[in-house]
Design a protein around this motif. Structure first.
Motif, mmCIF file in Angstrom:
data_model
loop_
_atom_site.group_PDB
_atom_site.id
_atom_site.type_symbol
_atom_site.label_atom_id
_atom_site.label_comp_id
_atom_site.label_asym_id
_atom_site.label_seq_id
_atom_site.Cartn_x
_atom_site.Cartn_y
_atom_site.Cartn_z
ATOM 1 N N ASN A 53 0.839 -1.202 0.000
ATOM 2 C CA ASN A 53 0.000 0.000 0.000
ATOM 3 C C ASN A 53 0.876 1.255 0.000
ATOM 4 O O ASN A 53 0.705 2.154 0.803
ATOM 5 C CB ASN A 53 -0.910 0.017 1.236
ATOM 6 C CG ASN A 53 -1.874 -1.147 1.254
ATOM 7 O OD1 ASN A 53 -2.711 -1.277 0.383
ATOM 8 N ND2 ASN A 53 -1.743 -1.997 2.258
ATOM 9 N N GLN A 54 1.803 1.301 -0.937
ATOM 10 C CA GLN A 54 2.852 2.309 -0.865
ATOM 11 C C GLN A 54 2.368 3.732 -1.103
ATOM 12 O O GLN A 54 3.070 4.691 -0.815
ATOM 13 C CB GLN A 54 3.957 1.987 -1.859
ATOM 14 C CG GLN A 54 3.524 1.999 -3.316
ATOM 15 C CD GLN A 54 4.670 1.741 -4.254
ATOM 16 O OE1 GLN A 54 5.825 1.859 -3.875
ATOM 17 N NE2 GLN A 54 4.376 1.381 -5.478
ATOM 18 N N TYR A 55 1.168 3.916 -1.640
ATOM 19 C CA TYR A 55 0.742 5.259 -1.997
ATOM 20 C C TYR A 55 -0.010 5.992 -0.889
ATOM 21 O O TYR A 55 -0.298 7.163 -1.020
ATOM 22 C CB TYR A 55 -0.128 5.218 -3.262
ATOM 23 C CG TYR A 55 0.617 4.686 -4.461
ATOM 24 C CD1 TYR A 55 1.645 5.426 -5.049
ATOM 25 C CD2 TYR A 55 0.329 3.435 -4.988
ATOM 26 C CE1 TYR A 55 2.352 4.937 -6.141
ATOM 27 C CE2 TYR A 55 1.034 2.935 -6.075
ATOM 28 C CZ TYR A 55 2.042 3.687 -6.647
ATOM 29 O OH TYR A 55 2.738 3.195 -7.710
ATOM 30 N N TRP A 56 -0.363 5.320 0.202
ATOM 31 C CA TRP A 56 -1.165 6.027 1.189
ATOM 32 C C TRP A 56 -0.795 5.757 2.634
ATOM 33 O O TRP A 56 -1.243 6.460 3.533
ATOM 34 C CB TRP A 56 -2.648 5.719 0.984
ATOM 35 C CG TRP A 56 -2.996 4.252 1.068
ATOM 36 C CD1 TRP A 56 -3.005 3.352 0.050
ATOM 37 C CD2 TRP A 56 -3.408 3.533 2.227
ATOM 38 N NE1 TRP A 56 -3.380 2.110 0.494
ATOM 39 C CE2 TRP A 56 -3.641 2.192 1.846
ATOM 40 C CE3 TRP A 56 -3.598 3.877 3.567
ATOM 41 C CZ2 TRP A 56 -4.049 1.209 2.732
ATOM 42 C CZ3 TRP A 56 -4.012 2.892 4.455
ATOM 43 C CH2 TRP A 56 -4.235 1.580 4.029
ATOM 44 N N THR A 57 0.030 4.784 2.922
ATOM 45 C CA THR A 57 0.292 4.465 4.321
ATOM 46 C C THR A 57 1.453 5.268 4.892
ATOM 47 O O THR A 57 2.413 5.578 4.197
ATOM 48 C CB THR A 57 0.614 2.967 4.487
ATOM 49 O OG1 THR A 57 1.703 2.635 3.609
ATOM 50 C CG2 THR A 57 -0.580 2.106 4.140
ATOM 51 N N TYR A 58 1.320 5.621 6.159
ATOM 52 C CA TYR A 58 2.387 6.286 6.910
ATOM 53 C C TYR A 58 2.894 7.532 6.190
ATOM 54 O O TYR A 58 4.084 7.711 5.985
ATOM 55 C CB TYR A 58 3.523 5.311 7.193
ATOM 56 C CG TYR A 58 3.123 4.199 8.127
ATOM 57 C CD1 TYR A 58 3.165 4.391 9.504
ATOM 58 C CD2 TYR A 58 2.689 2.969 7.625
ATOM 59 C CE1 TYR A 58 2.775 3.370 10.376
ATOM 60 C CE2 TYR A 58 2.305 1.953 8.491
ATOM 61 C CZ TYR A 58 2.347 2.155 9.862
ATOM 62 O OH TYR A 58 1.962 1.158 10.719
ATOM 63 N N ARG A 59 1.957 8.379 5.808
ATOM 64 C CA ARG A 59 2.319 9.654 5.185
ATOM 65 C C ARG A 59 2.188 10.765 6.225
ATOM 66 O O ARG A 59 1.211 10.824 6.970
ATOM 67 C CB ARG A 59 1.430 9.951 3.978
ATOM 68 C CG ARG A 59 1.585 8.941 2.857
ATOM 69 C CD ARG A 59 0.863 9.395 1.607
ATOM 70 N NE ARG A 59 -0.568 9.558 1.852
ATOM 71 C CZ ARG A 59 -1.417 10.024 0.936
ATOM 72 N NH1 ARG A 59 -0.959 10.391 -0.247
ATOM 73 N NH2 ARG A 59 -2.694 10.138 1.204
ATOM 74 N N TYR A 60 3.185 11.666 6.250
ATOM 75 C CA TYR A 60 3.197 12.759 7.221
ATOM 76 C C TYR A 60 3.542 14.079 6.548
ATOM 77 O O TYR A 60 4.233 14.113 5.526
ATOM 78 C CB TYR A 60 4.252 12.525 8.312
ATOM 79 C CG TYR A 60 4.103 11.264 9.123
ATOM 80 C CD1 TYR A 60 3.179 11.176 10.159
ATOM 81 C CD2 TYR A 60 4.919 10.165 8.873
ATOM 82 C CE1 TYR A 60 3.064 10.025 10.925
ATOM 83 C CE2 TYR A 60 4.810 9.010 9.624
ATOM 84 C CZ TYR A 60 3.887 8.947 10.651
ATOM 85 O OH TYR A 60 3.776 7.800 11.407
ATOM 86 N N THR A 61 3.075 15.158 7.181
ATOM 87 C CA THR A 61 3.646 16.489 6.954
ATOM 88 C C THR A 61 4.585 16.762 8.119
ATOM 89 O O THR A 61 4.210 16.565 9.273
ATOM 90 C CB THR A 61 2.558 17.577 6.933
ATOM 91 O OG1 THR A 61 1.637 17.293 5.879
ATOM 92 C CG2 THR A 61 3.184 18.944 6.703
ATOM 93 N N ILE A 62 5.805 17.184 7.814
ATOM 94 C CA ILE A 62 6.754 17.534 8.874
ATOM 95 C C ILE A 62 6.864 19.054 8.918
ATOM 96 O O ILE A 62 7.064 19.704 7.885
ATOM 97 C CB ILE A 62 8.155 16.947 8.625
ATOM 98 C CG1 ILE A 62 8.094 15.487 8.156
ATOM 99 C CG2 ILE A 62 8.998 17.051 9.894
ATOM 100 C CD1 ILE A 62 9.448 14.911 7.794
ATOM 101 N N VAL A 63 6.744 19.617 10.107
ATOM 102 C CA VAL A 63 6.929 21.052 10.306
ATOM 103 C C VAL A 63 8.204 21.257 11.122
ATOM 104 O O VAL A 63 8.302 20.785 12.255
ATOM 105 C CB VAL A 63 5.726 21.685 11.040
ATOM 106 C CG1 VAL A 63 5.954 23.193 11.201
ATOM 107 C CG2 VAL A 63 4.440 21.421 10.277
ATOM 108 N N PHE A 64 9.175 21.928 10.524
ATOM 109 C CA PHE A 64 10.455 22.223 11.180
ATOM 110 C C PHE A 64 10.475 23.682 11.617
ATOM 111 O O PHE A 64 9.890 24.546 10.959
ATOM 112 C CB PHE A 64 11.622 21.988 10.214
ATOM 113 C CG PHE A 64 11.754 20.582 9.693
ATOM 114 C CD1 PHE A 64 12.445 19.616 10.414
ATOM 115 C CD2 PHE A 64 11.190 20.230 8.471
ATOM 116 C CE1 PHE A 64 12.576 18.321 9.920
ATOM 117 C CE2 PHE A 64 11.321 18.942 7.967
ATOM 118 C CZ PHE A 64 12.016 17.981 8.700
ATOM 119 N N ALA A 65 11.185 23.978 12.686
ATOM 120 C CA ALA A 65 11.306 25.364 13.143
ATOM 121 C C ALA A 65 12.017 26.228 12.114
ATOM 122 O O ALA A 65 11.789 27.431 12.043
ATOM 123 C CB ALA A 65 12.057 25.421 14.475
#
Length: 258
Positions: free
Chosen positions: A14-26
């Motif tokens: 399920n490579q297209y939808w699992t464990y997807r994140y937005t990362i916000v860095f300072a």
């Protein structure tokens, strides 16, 4: 200024939808420092799992390690807890909201690549080395020189540079490196590179002098100094020329600063 990136899972089924994140860095600097910590971690499963596609896109193989766990796993990147966070993006069933991050026309600070160096205070001023009769480095609005910026450590070509890295800045056309005149602090080029120069010095260690004149006429150049109270500079990859306006403009570039 905060900096954003995506990370997506590489689950083979399920490579297209699992464990997807937005990362916000300072900041962009925090993003690059987090990547250095993860990619060189002694906890090998994180170094194997998390891969950097570009400054705003990462992948991770969660069968090895989840990138989000880097902040809570000793020996990986828990020193960045409080300087960044992960927000889960919606899965196939739409259980969580999708967020669109701002896109930056960003230069990757890759060791060994060449750049133009531009003032953030006066965006039309660039580092310039005439290489004729003098080995001084100036700041100019009409001329510019491309420099190669590399980590001062063998085997680091192609890695992302961070503020604490010692670097060497060389001309691309001639094997001369940036050095500093001991008494005056003037920036010059020589056969011997400056020792102890750090990538973070682009933030505040280089300052611009007054306009230079010859015979009462401006040379359109200023001297460049290495000092404790300098200004901030950017690395640029390419310049574009606007024929209609007769001016050189930024095509791709990013501030180094935090």
């Amino acid at each position: 200024m905060v900096f954003y990136a995506y990370v997506t899972g590489l689950n083979p089924t399920n490579q297209y939808w699992t464990y997807r994140y937005t990362i916000v860095f300072a900041s962009r600097a925090v993003a690059d420092e987090w990547w250095r910590a993860v990619s060189t971690s002694a906890v090998g499963k994180f170094a194997s799992s998390v891969q950097r596609v570009n400054a705003q896109f990462y992948t991770h193989d969660v069968t090895q390690a989840d990138a989000a766990d880097s902040l809570i796993t000793a020996g990986v990147a828990n020193q960045f807890f409080g300087k960044m966070f992960f927000t889960s993006i919606c899965d196939q069933n739409g259980l969580e909201s999708m967020s669109i991050v701002p896109s930056f026309d960003s230069v990757d600070h890759i060791s060994g690549q060449s750049f133009f160096i531009r003032s953030n205070v006066s965006p039309y001023e660039y580092w310039y080395c005439p290489m004729q009769e003098t080995k001084s480095v100036y700041v100019s609005r009409t001329e510019r020189t491309r420099f190669r910026v590399s980590r001062d450590k063998e085997g680091t070509a192609g890695t992302v540079m961070i503020g604490s890295d010692e670097i060497i800045i060389t001309l691309t056309a001639v094997n001369w490196s940036i050095n500093i005149a001991a008494e005056s602090g003037k920036v010059m080029v020589s056969n011997t590179p400056m020792s102890g120069l750090k990538f973070g010095d682009f933030l505040s260690k280089f300052a611009v002098g007054t306009n230079l004149y010859m015979g009462g006429k401006s040379l359109d150049m200023k001297e460049l100094f290495y000092t404790e109270h300098g200004e901030e500079w950017s690395l640029l990859e390419l310049l574009s020329f606007d024929i209609t306006k007769g001016s050189i403009g930024l095509l791709v570039g990013i501030n180094i600063g935090i």
